[in-house]
Design an enzyme around this catalytic site. Structure first.
Site, mmCIF file in Angstrom:
data_model
loop_
_atom_site.group_PDB
_atom_site.id
_atom_site.type_symbol
_atom_site.label_atom_id
_atom_site.label_comp_id
_atom_site.label_asym_id
_atom_site.label_seq_id
_atom_site.Cartn_x
_atom_site.Cartn_y
_atom_site.Cartn_z
ATOM 1 N N LYS A 14 -23.529 1.848 29.397
ATOM 2 C CA LYS A 14 -22.584 2.947 29.120
ATOM 3 C C LYS A 14 -23.296 4.175 28.542
ATOM 4 O O LYS A 14 -23.055 5.295 28.976
ATOM 5 C CB LYS A 14 -21.498 2.483 28.127
ATOM 6 C CG LYS A 14 -20.640 1.339 28.632
ATOM 7 C CD LYS A 14 -19.511 1.016 27.650
ATOM 8 C CE LYS A 14 -20.003 0.568 26.288
ATOM 9 N NZ LYS A 14 -20.632 -0.782 26.279
ATOM 10 N N ARG A 89 -11.677 -0.267 22.777
ATOM 11 C CA ARG A 89 -12.196 -1.622 22.910
ATOM 12 C C ARG A 89 -11.110 -2.676 22.703
ATOM 13 O O ARG A 89 -11.372 -3.858 22.856
ATOM 14 C CB ARG A 89 -13.282 -1.855 21.857
ATOM 15 C CG ARG A 89 -14.705 -1.713 22.377
ATOM 16 C CD ARG A 89 -15.615 -1.707 21.160
ATOM 17 N NE ARG A 89 -16.892 -2.285 21.346
ATOM 18 C CZ ARG A 89 -18.009 -1.572 21.529
ATOM 19 N NH1 ARG A 89 -17.945 -0.262 21.665
ATOM 20 N NH2 ARG A 89 -19.164 -2.180 21.598
ATOM 21 N N ARG A 128 -34.052 -3.919 24.184
ATOM 22 C CA ARG A 128 -33.706 -2.530 23.886
ATOM 23 C C ARG A 128 -34.356 -2.039 22.590
ATOM 24 O O ARG A 128 -34.380 -2.738 21.596
ATOM 25 C CB ARG A 128 -32.178 -2.404 23.770
ATOM 26 C CG ARG A 128 -31.719 -0.980 23.458
ATOM 27 C CD ARG A 128 -30.310 -0.756 23.872
ATOM 28 N NE ARG A 128 -29.350 -1.354 22.964
ATOM 29 C CZ ARG A 128 -28.029 -1.287 23.152
ATOM 30 N NH1 ARG A 128 -27.542 -0.667 24.202
ATOM 31 N NH2 ARG A 128 -27.220 -1.842 22.295
ATOM 32 N N ARG A 161 -32.169 -2.279 16.951
ATOM 33 C CA ARG A 161 -30.911 -2.307 16.202
ATOM 34 C C ARG A 161 -30.681 -3.706 15.650
ATOM 35 O O ARG A 161 -30.920 -4.677 16.356
ATOM 36 C CB ARG A 161 -29.753 -1.916 17.120
ATOM 37 C CG ARG A 161 -29.474 -0.415 17.130
ATOM 38 C CD ARG A 161 -28.520 -0.005 18.218
ATOM 39 N NE ARG A 161 -27.344 -0.855 18.365
ATOM 40 C CZ ARG A 161 -26.394 -0.675 19.279
ATOM 41 N NH1 ARG A 161 -26.477 0.355 20.103
ATOM 42 N NH2 ARG A 161 -25.358 -1.477 19.360
ATOM 43 N N ARG A 172 -21.568 -10.534 20.353
ATOM 44 C CA ARG A 172 -20.992 -9.290 20.891
ATOM 45 C C ARG A 172 -20.435 -9.502 22.294
ATOM 46 O O ARG A 172 -19.389 -8.945 22.637
ATOM 47 C CB ARG A 172 -22.043 -8.178 20.901
ATOM 48 C CG ARG A 172 -22.225 -7.553 19.523
ATOM 49 C CD ARG A 172 -23.566 -6.870 19.387
ATOM 50 N NE ARG A 172 -23.698 -5.711 20.242
ATOM 51 C CZ ARG A 172 -24.869 -5.249 20.679
ATOM 52 N NH1 ARG A 172 -25.986 -5.867 20.382
ATOM 53 N NH2 ARG A 172 -24.909 -4.176 21.445
HETATM 54 P P1 ADP Z 1 -22.654 -1.808 22.421
HETATM 55 O O1 ADP Z 1 -21.661 -1.332 23.442
HETATM 56 O O2 ADP Z 1 -24.038 -1.905 22.940
HETATM 57 O O3 ADP Z 1 -22.203 -3.012 21.665
HETATM 58 P P2 ADP Z 1 -21.906 0.314 20.545
HETATM 59 O O4 ADP Z 1 -22.881 1.278 19.990
HETATM 60 O O5 ADP Z 1 -20.844 0.801 21.447
HETATM 61 O O6 ADP Z 1 -22.833 -0.754 21.268
HETATM 62 O O7 ADP Z 1 -21.212 -0.492 19.356
HETATM 63 C C1 ADP Z 1 -21.933 -1.070 18.292
HETATM 64 C C2 ADP Z 1 -20.980 -1.698 17.286
HETATM 65 O O8 ADP Z 1 -20.152 -0.678 16.705
HETATM 66 C C3 ADP Z 1 -19.990 -2.705 17.860
HETATM 67 O O9 ADP Z 1 -20.542 -4.008 17.928
HETATM 68 C C4 ADP Z 1 -18.849 -2.622 16.857
HETATM 69 O O10 ADP Z 1 -19.143 -3.323 15.668
HETATM 70 C C5 ADP Z 1 -18.819 -1.150 16.519
HETATM 71 N N1 ADP Z 1 -17.901 -0.372 17.414
HETATM 72 C C6 ADP Z 1 -18.251 0.626 18.260
HETATM 73 N N2 ADP Z 1 -17.181 1.128 18.908
HETATM 74 C C7 ADP Z 1 -16.125 0.408 18.473
HETATM 75 C C8 ADP Z 1 -14.729 0.415 18.774
HETATM 76 N N3 ADP Z 1 -14.194 1.282 19.674
HETATM 77 N N4 ADP Z 1 -13.925 -0.479 18.129
HETATM 78 C C9 ADP Z 1 -14.434 -1.341 17.218
HETATM 79 N N5 ADP Z 1 -15.727 -1.413 16.893
HETATM 80 C C10 ADP Z 1 -16.579 -0.544 17.505
#
Ligand code: ADP
Ligand code: ZN
Length: 217
Positions: A14, A89, A128, A161, A172
């Site tokens: 993404k 999400r 990553r 990370r 995740r």
């Molecule tokens: P990835 O898609 O690789 O997991 P992100 O950077 O989108 O990475 O998200 C990292 C973390 O941030 C998630 O595991 C969650 O804890 C939090 N997070 C991000 N966006 C949301 C969201 N829309 N709702 C809830 N938690 C979120």
């Protein structure tokens, strides 16, 4: 106000697709993950609330996310186009997005689902490396930086990370299947979903998204 949404599991690309689309189409990139990591780094109230969930690979509570996004939309111009990456999400977040867009006379134009096999997701995430300064992502094998541990874009230091450790990655992916996958049917029913094969070079998947976005305007 208009929006497109990038939907897909962690590691589906993404963020990379978003960078390409942002450079070629007039959509502002809104990544709730980047916003949260920034809040953690700055030690804000939101950051303190989010940190533990993020480390464990769990979702941050909807109320925190909804507030964060609402503030972001309030700060923007009314006719802006937004590209949401990693948001919504949950169905609750999707409902809130629909409500706040209808309040602002906005419309969600398209939802791109980036599809990638699970084993590919795991190898992308374990390899990553992310720039601490600008957030650009690399991969130890697939997209190595020119200089080891150094960001090509800004010269910042690369790090892994904490949630890209193998144990958290599996969590995740499970969280995605349990809490986010229901959005596929949600947007499919509204006729908004477009499936993108994301098991190839980022350039190829991004190109497909870019062409579809350009066809919208
Ligand atoms: P990835 O898609 O690789 O997991 P992100 O950077 O989108 O990475 O998200 C990292 C973390 O941030 C998630 O595991 C969650 O804890 C939090 N997070 C991000 N966006 C949301 C969201 N829309 N709702 C809830 N938690 C979120
Ligand atoms: Zn950088």
């Amino acid at each position: 106000m208009k929006a497109i949404i990038l939907l897909g599991a962690p590691g589906s690309g993404k963020g990379t697709v978003a960078e390409r689309v942002r450079d070629r189409c007039a959509y502002l990139h809104v990544s709730t993950g980047d916003m949260l990591r920034d809040a953690v780094k700055r030690g804000t109230e939101t950051g303190r609330q989010a940190e533990g969930y993020m480390k464990r690979g769990e979702l941050v509570p909807d109320a925190v996310i909804n507030l964060l996004v609402d503030q972001r939309l309030d700060a923007g111009t009314p006719d802006a186009g937004y590209m949401f990456d990693g948001y919504p999400r949950t169905i609750q977040q999707a409902d809130m997005l629909a409500a706040s867009f209808s309040k602002r006379n906005g419309s969600i134009r398209k939802v791109f689902l980036l599809e990638t096999p699970r084993d590919v997701l795991i190898s992308r995430l374990t390899g990553r490396r992310t720039c601490r300064a600008c957030g650009t992502c690399f991969h130890v094998v697939n997209i190595p930086p020119k200089r080891d541990g150094i960001c090509d874009a800004c010269g910042g230091a690369l790090y892994q990370r904490p949630d890209d450790q193998e144990a958290t990655i599996v969590n995740r992916l499970d969280v995605y299947m349990r809490q986010t996958e229901s959005l596929i049917a949600f947007y499919e029913k509204q006729g908004l979903l477009m499936r993108i094969n994301s098991n190839r070079q980022a350039e190829a998947s991004a190109g497909e998204v870019v062409r579809a976005v350009q066809a919208l305007d």
